[in-house]
Design a protein around this motif. Sequence first.
Motif, short mmCIF file in Angstrom:
data_model
loop_
_atom_site.label_atom_id
_atom_site.label_comp_id
_atom_site.label_asym_id
_atom_site.label_seq_id
_atom_site.Cartn_x
_atom_site.Cartn_y
_atom_site.Cartn_z
N HIS A 86 36.29 54.07 35.37
CA HIS A 86 36.18 52.83 34.45
C HIS A 86 37.28 52.93 33.48
O HIS A 86 37.70 54.08 33.02
CB HIS A 86 34.80 52.80 33.42
CG HIS A 86 33.89 52.12 34.24
ND1 HIS A 86 32.43 51.87 33.71
CD2 HIS A 86 33.66 51.76 35.61
CE1 HIS A 86 31.95 51.20 34.67
NE2 HIS A 86 32.48 51.05 35.70
N MET A 97 34.25 48.10 28.96
CA MET A 97 34.76 48.86 30.13
C MET A 97 34.47 48.04 31.43
O MET A 97 33.64 47.35 31.52
CB MET A 97 33.96 50.35 29.97
CG MET A 97 32.52 50.22 30.42
SD MET A 97 31.82 51.83 30.09
CE MET A 97 30.01 51.48 30.21
N HIS A 120 37.31 56.95 32.15
CA HIS A 120 36.21 57.89 32.38
C HIS A 120 35.68 57.68 33.77
O HIS A 120 35.90 56.46 34.50
CB HIS A 120 35.16 57.68 31.39
CG HIS A 120 34.77 56.28 31.27
ND1 HIS A 120 35.30 55.37 30.22
CD2 HIS A 120 33.44 55.68 31.77
CE1 HIS A 120 34.51 54.23 30.65
NE2 HIS A 120 33.67 54.26 31.22
N MET A 122 32.43 56.95 35.45
CA MET A 122 31.11 56.34 35.06
C MET A 122 30.08 56.83 35.94
O MET A 122 30.16 56.39 37.11
CB MET A 122 31.20 54.70 34.91
CG MET A 122 30.14 54.28 34.39
SD MET A 122 30.45 54.08 32.54
CE MET A 122 28.82 54.04 32.00
CU LIG Z 1 32.20 53.02 31.92
#
Ligand SMILES: [Cu+2]
Length: 187
Positions: A86, A97, A120, A122
Amino acid sequence: MTSTDWKTLSYACAAITALAVTQMSGPAQAADYDIGSIHIAQPWARATPKGASSGAGYLTITNRGAAPDRLTSCVASDVAGQCQIHSMTMEGGVMKMRPVEGGLEIKPGETVTLKPSGLHVMLTDLKKPLEPGKTATAMLQFEKAGSVAVEFAIVALGAPAPGAATGGTMMMEGHGGMMQQMQMDKH
Ligand SMILES: [Cu+2]
């Protein structure tokens, strides 16, 4: 100062050194990974509160090769049902996001850091909360380098990001290494 004082002092120093070493090799210290030209450093995740359905993993990816590569996908692990790469952007004052379209490009010599409020990994459909001191595993898939199972070290809610205090130094070391690499490539 008597010789006894010196002894006491050196014992104290030894104790401090031992303590520092213990902290450095503590459970929050994550392993690094090398797959092909890709170097992965310090994968970590923040603990999640009970009942949370998702969490996020962070890490630093460096491309030490001569060709660009992409982090195309991730496969969920022991703790999560699904995993996605993400990005996070500010839109109209709201953090949003979404999955990174076509994968995350890592250019030759480039270091991409996945960190809170940014890119990140996720983890969704959590099967259990992410607990401090434990790890969560996810399989990261790179277009060229292939797949690697990465263990994210879980730190407590509200704890600073690992390496945050020494972030500046670490970045400088990274740059130095990269410059050396570039000089070597010229020969
Ligand atoms: Cu995320």
